[in-house]
Design a protein around this motif. Structure first.
Motif, PDB file in Angstrom:
ATOM      1  N   LEU A 106       0.699  -1.111  -0.052  1.00  0.00           N
ATOM      2  CA  LEU A 106       0.216  -0.033   0.098  1.00  0.00           C
ATOM      3  C   LEU A 106       0.861   1.278  -0.020  1.00  0.00           C
ATOM      4  O   LEU A 106       0.739   2.335  -0.863  1.00  0.00           O
ATOM      5  CB  LEU A 106      -0.956  -0.103   1.260  1.00  0.00           C
ATOM      6  N   ALA A 110       1.174   3.459  -3.526  1.00  0.00           N
ATOM      7  CA  ALA A 110       0.623   4.876  -3.359  1.00  0.00           C
ATOM      8  C   ALA A 110       1.737   5.866  -3.776  1.00  0.00           C
ATOM      9  O   ALA A 110       1.466   6.867  -4.626  1.00  0.00           O
ATOM     10  CB  ALA A 110       0.189   5.190  -1.894  1.00  0.00           C
ATOM     11  N   ASN A 111       2.772   5.686  -3.374  1.00  0.00           N
ATOM     12  CA  ASN A 111       4.037   6.547  -3.743  1.00  0.00           C
ATOM     13  C   ASN A 111       4.337   6.423  -5.126  1.00  0.00           C
ATOM     14  O   ASN A 111       4.589   7.453  -5.853  1.00  0.00           O
ATOM     15  CB  ASN A 111       5.393   6.224  -2.835  1.00  0.00           C
ATOM     16  N   ALA A 113       2.346   5.582  -7.686  1.00  0.00           N
ATOM     17  CA  ALA A 113       1.363   6.069  -8.433  1.00  0.00           C
ATOM     18  C   ALA A 113       1.421   7.602  -8.620  1.00  0.00           C
ATOM     19  O   ALA A 113       1.143   8.461  -9.545  1.00  0.00           O
ATOM     20  CB  ALA A 113      -0.082   5.745  -8.099  1.00  0.00           C
ATOM     21  N   LEU A 114       1.595   8.194  -7.231  1.00  0.00           N
ATOM     22  CA  LEU A 114       1.356   9.717  -7.300  1.00  0.00           C
ATOM     23  C   LEU A 114       2.891  10.223  -7.813  1.00  0.00           C
ATOM     24  O   LEU A 114       2.873  11.334  -8.733  1.00  0.00           O
ATOM     25  CB  LEU A 114       1.497  10.322  -5.999  1.00  0.00           C
ATOM     26  N   LEU A 356      -0.719  15.685  -2.261  1.00  0.00           N
ATOM     27  CA  LEU A 356      -0.975  14.203  -2.377  1.00  0.00           C
ATOM     28  C   LEU A 356       0.376  13.633  -2.441  1.00  0.00           C
ATOM     29  O   LEU A 356       0.430  12.562  -1.781  1.00  0.00           O
ATOM     30  CB  LEU A 356      -2.031  13.936  -3.736  1.00  0.00           C
ATOM     31  N   THR A 360       1.040  10.812   0.631  1.00  0.00           N
ATOM     32  CA  THR A 360       1.840   9.574   0.269  1.00  0.00           C
ATOM     33  C   THR A 360       2.745   9.300   0.830  1.00  0.00           C
ATOM     34  O   THR A 360       3.104   8.073   1.425  1.00  0.00           O
ATOM     35  CB  THR A 360       2.157   9.048  -1.292  1.00  0.00           C
ATOM     36  N   GLY A 418       3.013  -3.556  -5.168  1.00  0.00           N
ATOM     37  CA  GLY A 418       2.666  -2.058  -5.099  1.00  0.00           C
ATOM     38  C   GLY A 418       2.988  -1.359  -6.373  1.00  0.00           C
ATOM     39  O   GLY A 418       2.106  -0.725  -6.697  1.00  0.00           O
ATOM     40  N   ALA A 422      -0.219   0.404  -8.210  1.00  0.00           N
ATOM     41  CA  ALA A 422       0.032   1.570  -8.880  1.00  0.00           C
ATOM     42  C   ALA A 422      -0.350   1.486 -10.438  1.00  0.00           C
ATOM     43  O   ALA A 422      -0.897   2.711 -10.939  1.00  0.00           O
ATOM     44  CB  ALA A 422       1.815   1.977  -8.913  1.00  0.00           C
ATOM     45  N   SER A 425      -3.900   1.954 -10.347  1.00  0.00           N
ATOM     46  CA  SER A 425      -4.313   3.274  -9.924  1.00  0.00           C
ATOM     47  C   SER A 425      -4.265   4.326 -10.957  1.00  0.00           C
ATOM     48  O   SER A 425      -5.101   5.172 -11.116  1.00  0.00           O
ATOM     49  CB  SER A 425      -3.513   3.474  -8.654  1.00  0.00           C
ATOM     50  N   LEU A 760      -8.478  11.486  -1.314  1.00  0.00           N
ATOM     51  CA  LEU A 760      -7.375  10.666  -1.292  1.00  0.00           C
ATOM     52  C   LEU A 760      -6.753  10.882  -0.223  1.00  0.00           C
ATOM     53  O   LEU A 760      -6.195   9.892   0.459  1.00  0.00           O
ATOM     54  CB  LEU A 760      -6.394  11.022  -2.505  1.00  0.00           C
ATOM     55  N   PHE A 764      -5.827   7.944   2.931  1.00  0.00           N
ATOM     56  CA  PHE A 764      -4.446   7.433   3.447  1.00  0.00           C
ATOM     57  C   PHE A 764      -4.539   7.896   4.932  1.00  0.00           C
ATOM     58  O   PHE A 764      -3.957   7.181   5.568  1.00  0.00           O
ATOM     59  CB  PHE A 764      -3.511   8.670   2.820  1.00  0.00           C
TER      60      PHE A 764
END
Length: 883
Positions: A106, A110-111, A113-114, A356, A360, A418, A422, A425, A760, A764
């Motif tokens: 997770l 998340a990192n 994807a952003l 965001l 993340t 991940g 990602a 996402s 978002l 988190f």
């Protein structure tokens, strides 16, 4: 080529280790046998010869290790062994590895994807030639309140003639066209752009087919030409290259298609589907005006020139023009402004995306701390194993390295999952948020995979090092000397877990505060009063082409269409307006008030202008405060009335009756005195901006050919969309209807970015809160186990269960409280960085901070309650017998 031979030998040693080990053993044994034979020949017996040979030869094990270091990469072999050992030990605890991998997946997902989004949108250079030299130029408004105002055509011409810092300058503006259908294809409203002939050479763009504009195309008397974007060409014309050189109907006129732009070109946004020459599409009076601000300017710096030099250049020209025309001082820009073209692209998305990304990153730190906490508990359970291995000769470095490798393995597995998360996402984001600038460039590539691998490695090392920081060789061996009553090392590990948990809670509080502020801001934005009704209201836009509809035809069409709309079943009220509330600025105009003394030289009055029909105010529930609406006689040349807003009256006509006063405005080519006949309530041109003075002119004057139909219904109005579209098609089959939306959809579209960011960050924050709660539960359970004997003694000495419950709760809530206090301080600092994206909310909002405190303490208490209750019910005799 000695190095090549050594490399080959090392590779052989690495991949043929068993075979090489056998060769090494055989060679050592050969030399020993030779020495033994020589000793026997010298007169020694067999036993003496063997011992003498071994003494002379040395320790075979040491020799083997030295030889392996010469032949190969020992550290790589040891790493391989550590990895195999880590996989074996982790496979024995599937529950631990499942939880740890999920948490890491997770955080890393998340990192990744952003980072993919931020890199594609904000960090990657634009796909133009030398993009760092491309700048956007602006005029600052005459009052200095708006630093990035649009540019007047006459100012652009002066910049272009006098500049010394820019290689090229190009002018562009927005436009829309009705693309007529053919062979049964429906007409379509297409958003387009008009530009000076050199826009594409300024950007460094070559067409995929055909050519771009030339100087002959960009003149009022030239043949009408158009360049299509790749997406419109594919969608509307089937990708047929033979369309180049043919005519298409735009607003009822023939335009020759001269080129097709490449597929990657989406400037200034994906909605722009075609380009036309700006001087052919714009009246010369507008192009030469010094105070009609409606264009944008893109410019390319000369090699070696800086943006600061470019700004000084155009600012000097701007102020020179201003001083040369004192009569226009109130409307000519006060100065020039500049920023990079990339900044123009990303617009208001830069801060939300960085918010965001920070969220993340905070969530990843929480994930690392959570996994570190799990590893502390895991190492506590294995401390006797480590002690035995240390007693048998295992070095402290080797034991600690194995724990770090275990953490890295968990992180790598989590990172792999991940990356998959990602990718999913990013695909979802690209499909659902087409409004994000440069969305077509968002994708996962090699750089993103390298970033994900780096994050996974960093996370694994960080999570693995934290549990072993306070572990010494003495403490490792101490486990063999401990009895079950001694738990000093267990308490030291509990202290470490508390520190990690306090950090985790602190980061969670920061996320909760950010989420709370953003959510409250979004709710304030959604509930903002536009000054008009929004429920059960349907809107749709029609643009009448100038070539087909002159002033009389425009007025007749608008009158007929609104009369027929009002007769439709289910229509309660209907009206028309040029620009809806909350749908943009829409332009302003200067005016004077004949009843007032003349203004000082250079000073002007400005207000937003709108065109509306008599029924618009009732349809949108805009209240009339004084006077009346337009009447049926006020059309064409008789349309000399104006309706103003309450803010207009309070700003420009304070302490006097506005009804009957006049406004002198130049809406065409000459000034007309419009009589104020009504005062209505204020409306906002943008939901996040305060209301500004507005003046409404009669739509039936025929001056303006673009209008939005507003329909109010007692029920859901979406069912009226198709009947009204058919009604318009009956009146003009070539006239498309666009932007068919309810007012709720319009408001939702303008707040989608704020809502998306808030949602978002909230997600988190909630995940972090869950991890913190699980961490609290785990720490208190661990403490209860470590203090089992102490609790038994306390019970045996008469301690009450309520006392034990309170003792354990305080022990568990202490790290949560420390983390809460630290998090509130850090959150207060972080709130200052997101001030620019907050609406109607102060960064230190007491309600949000108080709510976070209550939520955090409630969740922490609930997480601590179960292990505390279990500890308070402990049987004293059973606890003491276990010793």
């Amino acid at each position: 080529m000695v190095w090549a031979r050594q490399l080959w030998l090392r590779l052989q040693t690495l991949f043929r280790c068993n075979r090489n080990d056998q060769r090494l053993n055989d060679e050592i044994q050969f030399h020993l046998d030779q020495q033994i034979a020589e000793n026997v020949a010298a007169g020694m017996n067999q036993e003496e010869a063997r011992y003498a040979a071994r003494r002379a030869f040395g320790n075979p094990t040491v020799l083997k290790e030295e030889t392996r270091e010469t032949w190969g990469w020992v550290w790589l072999e040891q790493l391989g062994k550590d990895l195999r050992y880590a996989m074996r030990t982790l496979s024995r605890t599937p529950a631990f590895i499942a939880i740890a991998v999920l948490v890491m997946a997770l955080g890393i997902g998340a990192n990744t994807a952003l980072f993919t989004v931020v890199r594609s949108v904000l960090l990657n250079p634009l796909p133009f030639k030398d993009p760092d030299r491309l700048m956007m130029l602006y005029e600052q408004s005459a009052d200095g309140k708006h630093p990035y105002n649009v540019v007047a055509g006459g100012i652009f011409q002066q910049w272009q003639k006098q500049t010394r810092s820019f290689e090229q300058m190009a002018l562009l503006g927005g436009s829309g066209y009705n693309l007529s259908g053919a062979n049964g294809v429906l007409p379509e409203k297409v958003e387009g752009g008009k530009c000076s002939w050199n826009l594409f050479s300024t950007l460094g763009v070559e067409p995929a087919y055909g050519r771009t504009f030339g100087t002959d195309d960009d003149s009022p008397n030239a043949n009408a030409t158009v360049i299509l974007t790749w997406s419109l060409w594919k969608r509307r014309f089937g990708g047929d290259p033979m369309i180049v050189g043919k005519d298409i109907l735009l607003d009822g006129e023939n335009y020759t298609v001269i080129g097709i732009l490449p597929a990657w070109f989406s400037y200034p946004d994906p909605e722009t589907q075609m380009w036309t020459p700006i001087r052919h599409e714009t009246r010369p009076a507008v192009m030469d005006s010094l105070n009609n601000h409606q264009f944008r300017v893109v410019a390319r710096l000369k090699p070696g020139r800086t943006p600061a030099q470019g700004l000084t250049d155009v600012d000097t020209i701007e102020k020179r023009v201003r001083s040369q025309h004192p009569g226009f001082v109130g409307t000519i820009g006060s100065a020039a402004s500049i920023r990079k073209l990339l900044d123009e692209f990303v617009g208001g998305y830069k801060t939300p995306l960085y918010v965001l990304l920070a969220a993340t990153g905070c969530f990843l730190l929480i994930a690392c701390l959570n996994v570190a906490n799990l590893l502390v508990a895991r190492s506590a359970a294995r401390r006797r194993e480590f002690a035995i291995r240390a007693a048998l000769g295992g070095s402290r470095w080797r034991l600690l390295r194995e724990q770090v490798v275990e953490s890295i393995v968990v992180s790598i597995i989590g990172g792999t999952l991940g990356i998959a998360l990602a990718w999913s996402s990013v695909q979802w984001l690209v499909r659902t948020r087409r409004d994000i600038p440069r969305v077509e460039t968002i994708h996962i590539d090699v750089s993103v995979l390298v970033f994900a691998a780096g994050v996974a490695l960093f996370s694994g090392i960080a999570a693995g090092l934290l549990p072993v920081l306070g572990t010494s060789g003495a403490r490792i061996l101490q486990a063999l000397q401990e009895s079950s009553r001694s738990y000093s090392d267990g308490l030291s590990r509990a202290k470490l877990r508390k520190v990690l948990l306090a950090l985790e809670v602190g980061f969670t509080v920061v996320l909760l505060l950010a989420a709370g502020l953003l959510l409250k801001s979004h709710e304030r934005l959604r509930s903002s009063d536009l000054g008009c009704g929004t429920e059960n209201i349907l809107t749709m836009r029609v643009d009448l082409p100038k070539s087909k509809y002159l002033e009389q035809q425009r007025t007749a069409f608008f009158e007929q269409v609104i009369d027929r709309v009002r007769s439709e079943l289910g229509v309660q009220k209907a009206g028309m307006v040029s620009v809806l509330p909350g749908h943009g600025y829409g332009g302003d105009d200067s005016f004077t008030i004949p009843e007032h003394p003349p203004l000082p030289p250079g000073q002007v009055l400005l207000a937003i202008k709108r065109f509306a029909d008599p029924g618009y105010f009732a349809a949108l529930r805009i209240p009339f405060l004084h006077g009346r609406t337009f009447n049926e006689r006020e059309r064409l040349g008789q349309a000399t009335s104006v309706i103003i807003t309450d803010l207009f009256a309070r700003t420009f006509l304070p302490d006097e009756d506005a009804i009957g006063k006049h406004l002198r405005v130049n809406l065409t080519d000459h000034e007309i005195a419009y009589e104020i006949v009504g005062v209505v309530g204020d409306t906002r041109f943008q939901i996040s901006r305060p209301a500004e003075p507005i003046m409404y002119f009669p739509l039936y004057s025929g001056i303006f050919g673009r209008a939005t139909i507003v329909v109010r219904s007692p029920r859901d109005p979406i069912g009226l969309a198709l009947p009204i579209q058919k009604l318009v098609a009956q009146m003009d089959p070539d006239l498309p209807v666009s932007d068919v939306l309810t007012m709720e959809q319009l408001i939702g579209g303008s707040t989608i970015n704020a809502g998306f960011t808030a949602s978002l960050v909230l997600a988190f924050a909630l995940l972090s809160l869950l991890l913190a709660a699980v961490g609290l539960y785990g720490v208190l359970s661990y403490l209860a186990t470590q203090r089992k004997t102490e609790i038994g003694v306390r019970v045996a000495l008469g301690a009450q269960r309520s006392d034990l419950l309170r003792l354990m709760l305080i022990d568990g809530l202490r790290p949560a409280t420390v983390g809460l206090i630290a998090g509130l301080g850090a959150g207060a600092l972080a709130a200052g960085f997101i001030r620019s994206v907050l609406y109607g909310v102060q960064p230190l909002d007491a309600f949000v901070f108080g709510g976070v405190v209550i939520i955090l303490l409630s969740v922490a208490s609930a997480a601590c309650l179960l292990p505390a209750c279990r500890a308070s019910r402990l049987d004293a005799m059973q606890a003491l017998r276990s010793e």
